[in-house]
Motif scaffolding. Sequence first.
Motif, PDB file in Angstrom:
ATOM      1  N   THR A   1       1.256   5.279   0.548  1.00 22.59           N
ATOM      2  CA  THR A   1       0.579   6.378   1.216  1.00 22.59           C
ATOM      3  C   THR A   1       1.518   7.570   1.328  1.00 22.59           C
ATOM      4  OG1 THR A   1      -0.787   6.949   3.131  1.00 22.59           O
ATOM      5  CG2 THR A   1       1.235   5.752   3.568  1.00 22.59           C
TER       6      THR A   1
ATOM      7  N   ASN B   1      -2.882  10.056   4.070  1.00 19.82           N
ATOM      8  CA  ASN B   1      -2.915   8.805   4.825  1.00 19.82           C
ATOM      9  C   ASN B   1      -4.038   8.774   5.852  1.00 19.82           C
ATOM     10  OD1 ASN B   1      -1.464  10.781   6.386  1.00 19.82           O
ATOM     11  ND2 ASN B   1      -0.623   9.156   7.653  1.00 19.82           N
TER      12      ASN B   1
ATOM     13  N   THR C   1       0.857  -1.175   0.000  1.00 19.73           N
ATOM     14  CA  THR C   1       0.000   0.000   0.000  1.00 19.73           C
ATOM     15  C   THR C   1       0.896   1.229   0.000  1.00 19.73           C
ATOM     16  OG1 THR C   1      -1.814  -1.067   1.178  1.00 19.73           O
ATOM     17  CG2 THR C   1      -1.698   1.331   1.332  1.00 19.73           C
TER      18      THR C   1
ATOM     19  N   THR D   1      -3.986   0.203   6.599  1.00 17.36           N
ATOM     20  CA  THR D   1      -4.145   1.650   6.645  1.00 17.36           C
ATOM     21  C   THR D   1      -4.408   2.065   8.091  1.00 17.36           C
ATOM     22  OG1 THR D   1      -6.561   1.657   6.397  1.00 17.36           O
ATOM     23  CG2 THR D   1      -5.239   1.618   4.359  1.00 17.36           C
TER      24      THR D   1
END
Length: 269
Positions: free
Chosen positions: A179, A221, A177, A194
């Motif tokens: 961010t 984020n 991921t 997350t």
Amino acid sequence: MDRTAYSLVATDLDGTLLRGDDTVSERSLAALARVAGAGARHLVVTGRPAPRVRSLLDRLGCTGLAVCGQGAQVYDAGAHRMLWSVTLDRELAETALGKIEAEVGQVHAAVDQDGVDGLTLIEPGYLMPHPALPAVRVERREELWRTPITKVLLRHSELTDDELAATARAVVGSLATVTMSGPGTVELQPCGITKATGLALAAEHLGLRRRHTIAFGDMPNDIPMFQWAAHGVAMAGAHPELKAVADEVTTTNEDDGVAVVLERVFGTS
């Protein structure tokens, strides 16, 4: 907003609860005390790894849970232990980094090691975006992968954060991921992890629900956290992407933006 509606207050640190000098104002501390007095819980939800946030939690009087490492860690400050943590596969991280460099040329990397005493390691050429945070310089990139890690931090000498993050998202796919958590801070973290995943786990552990959660942040984020919470409050200086999904915008972190909203919700006396 109904002042009885929220039993959980989730705040980012940098650019949100913290002022530029890494301190929390007396007004903000008083507002958080009011939250506690009303029976609600305050959870720090930060991109910083647990070892880099411990002293701040002490200053805030936090002895319970904190969500750290962009949601990869749920840390019990009172017991000084990880309640939950997820590591980023180092082979996948190295592959993702190679794909990014194939598109944009050399990037400079750092990693946060896993664990309550994990270090931040930085390779040659990497400049810490937050000079107050300690880091250990290594001589070769290979040394970044010597122990389990929670994330990789990236910087590019020419591209903006938005440009680097966009390219990384386009080429990394399901490897990680991507961010962006602050100026000079584009990161790779475990796929699917997350701030929202960490916050949801902490809230479940505490028996609290998303519909009773108000969240504060300033960077992209924080978007998953806003989407998870019932009400998202962006700081005046927040990234446009976060403002676009926020329920409201408060004043800046230097002007006690978190306290301004908490005083309205929980009262001042």
